[in-house]
Design a protein around this motif. Structure first.
Motif, PDB file in Angstrom:
ATOM      1  N   CYS A  21     -12.557   1.607  -9.538  1.00  0.00           N
ATOM      2  CA  CYS A  21     -12.442   1.603  -8.082  1.00  0.00           C
ATOM      3  C   CYS A  21     -11.239   2.444  -7.676  1.00  0.00           C
ATOM      4  O   CYS A  21     -10.098   2.082  -7.994  1.00  0.00           O
ATOM      5  CB  CYS A  21     -12.271   0.179  -7.568  1.00  0.00           C
ATOM      6  N   GLN A  23      -9.737   2.694  -4.898  1.00  0.00           N
ATOM      7  CA  GLN A  23      -8.778   1.926  -4.100  1.00  0.00           C
ATOM      8  C   GLN A  23      -7.905   1.038  -4.985  1.00  0.00           C
ATOM      9  O   GLN A  23      -6.702   0.894  -4.744  1.00  0.00           O
ATOM     10  CB  GLN A  23      -9.511   1.074  -3.069  1.00  0.00           C
ATOM     11  N   TYR A  27      -3.830   0.852  -5.198  1.00  0.00           N
ATOM     12  CA  TYR A  27      -3.024  -0.365  -5.128  1.00  0.00           C
ATOM     13  C   TYR A  27      -2.039  -0.443  -6.297  1.00  0.00           C
ATOM     14  O   TYR A  27      -0.900  -0.881  -6.139  1.00  0.00           O
ATOM     15  CB  TYR A  27      -3.918  -1.606  -5.160  1.00  0.00           C
ATOM     16  N   LYS A 299     -13.468   2.688  -1.740  1.00  0.00           N
ATOM     17  CA  LYS A 299     -13.514   1.336  -2.282  1.00  0.00           C
ATOM     18  C   LYS A 299     -14.852   1.096  -2.972  1.00  0.00           C
ATOM     19  O   LYS A 299     -15.900   1.518  -2.469  1.00  0.00           O
ATOM     20  CB  LYS A 299     -13.307   0.314  -1.162  1.00  0.00           C
ATOM     21  N   GLN A 301     -18.214  -0.561  -3.859  1.00  0.00           N
ATOM     22  CA  GLN A 301     -19.134  -1.230  -2.936  1.00  0.00           C
ATOM     23  C   GLN A 301     -20.165  -2.065  -3.704  1.00  0.00           C
ATOM     24  O   GLN A 301     -21.321  -2.195  -3.286  1.00  0.00           O
ATOM     25  CB  GLN A 301     -19.845  -0.181  -2.071  1.00  0.00           C
ATOM     26  N   CYS A 306     -16.087  -5.876  -8.060  1.00  0.00           N
ATOM     27  CA  CYS A 306     -15.049  -6.657  -7.373  1.00  0.00           C
ATOM     28  C   CYS A 306     -14.885  -8.066  -7.940  1.00  0.00           C
ATOM     29  O   CYS A 306     -13.884  -8.724  -7.654  1.00  0.00           O
ATOM     30  CB  CYS A 306     -15.370  -6.730  -5.886  1.00  0.00           C
ATOM     31  N   CYS A 319      -8.698  -5.186   0.585  1.00  0.00           N
ATOM     32  CA  CYS A 319      -9.830  -4.326   0.932  1.00  0.00           C
ATOM     33  C   CYS A 319     -10.606  -4.889   2.134  1.00  0.00           C
ATOM     34  O   CYS A 319     -11.099  -4.133   2.972  1.00  0.00           O
ATOM     35  CB  CYS A 319     -10.774  -4.179  -0.257  1.00  0.00           C
TER      36      CYS A 319
END
Length: 325
Positions: A21, A23, A27, A299, A301, A306, A319
């Motif tokens: 990911c 994103q 982070y 991000k 999806q 996740c 997120c």
């Protein structure tokens, strides 16, 4: 001595997080761009207990195999040094305690010692000649003898050379406005263990401490992981036709004595594309650095990205709700 090699700044965990990911990568690695007005950035460290169990387990395994290897005729390479005297290494249990003294998590030590003793009961002898433990291998993107790819090599005096001393024509990061423009694109992998069997074939091992062991599923899953693709590419270059493949050493951290050793399937089609993917990924990161606010990187999806084996990603609320989560 305590074997405590640590992570490489250009290891698989870095680029692997981007693969999972973009994103999440931001982070973890672009925190300076995520800080609030007080300079405080989000903390999304993975679950501490799971990481500590893995680290303690790796320390126990590293010392066990280093002691075995150093006592064998060929000796053992640990990190980048060759040893022939097993007494230089702390006993595994002492090493695990020393790791906890340095990093914490003493509460996990009794359980992990039990796990280790049960492992040793199952496998009281070395799995062949122990060639290397916690050995770091670095490869660079470039052209070697007319072929472009990811090549195991070493940099000296501003020049990269292959295992046999041939010059590697490096193809560096091409991002003119980026601070890392012109830097060679490298990847370092640390081999938990390298063994040689009686037929002379070499195997790269990866220790995995898991709550539940499912050998077939784990082997199939890790087979498509980019870090394991790098293992295979490096192994073929290091050992040639004598490379036997990858072995998972799966150890349950909750079910005492549950251990499985499983060969990881080969994925030659995927491996053939890995160097191009690494080139693409590094340039994608550079492009995002130059064009996109770290809060707004792409991000994942998909729920499987996740929600992993430890539950929800630590960045899930960030997120979902943004910087005020």
């Amino acid at each position: 001595m305590l074997i405590d090699a640590g992570r490489s700044s250009r290891g698989w965990s870095r680029i692997g997080n981007f693969a999972k990911c973009p994103q999440l990568f931001a982070y973890l690695y672009r925190s300076e761009g995520l800080a609030d007005d007080n300079g405080v950035a989000p903390d999304i460290a993975p679950p501490a207990e799971a990481l500590a169990k893995g680290s303690i387990g790796h320390t126990l395994q590293a010392h066990l195999h280093a002691i075995w290897g150093a006592a064998q005729p060929q000796g053992v390479v640990v990190d980048e040094t060759h040893y022939t005297d097993p007494s230089v290494f702390m006993e595994p249990e002492d090493a695990a305690k020393a790791w906890c003294d340095k990093y914490g998590s003493h509460n996990l030590l009794p359980q992990m010692i039990k796990v280790f003793h049960a492992y040793l009961t199952r496998f009281p002898e070395p799995p062949g000649d122990v060639i290397a433990v916690e050995a770091a291998v670095t490869a660079v993107l470039g052209t070697l003898r007319g072929s472009w790819g990811l090549w195991v090599g070493e940099e000296a005096g501003g020049e990269w050379r292959s295992l046999d001393g041939a010059v590697i024509e490096v193809t560096p990061l091409h991002a003119p406005d980026h601070k890392e423009h012109g830097r060679p694109i490298t990847l370092t992998r640390r081999f938990d263990l390298v063994t040689r069997d009686k037929s002379g074939r070499y195997y790269i091992w990866d220790h995995k401490h898991q709550a539940s062991v499912n050998a077939k599923n784990s082997a199939s899953a890790y087979a498509i992981d980019g870090g394991f693709a790098a293992f295979r590419i490096m192994g073929r270059q290091l050992y040639g036709e004598a490379f036997g493949g990858l072995t998972l050493n799966l150890i349950s951290s909750t079910q005492i004595g549950v251990v499985a050793r499983e060969q990881v399937p080969t994925t030659p089609h995927r491996d053939a594309h890995f160097a191009k993917w690494l080139w693409w990924a590094e340039h994608q990161i550079a492009s995002l650095d130059l064009t996109t606010d770290p809060w707004e990187w792409p991000k994942a999806q998909n729920e499987l990205s996740c929600y992993g084996r430890y539950g929800a990603c630590a960045g899930l609320d960030l997120c979902s709700l943004g910087r005020h989560a």
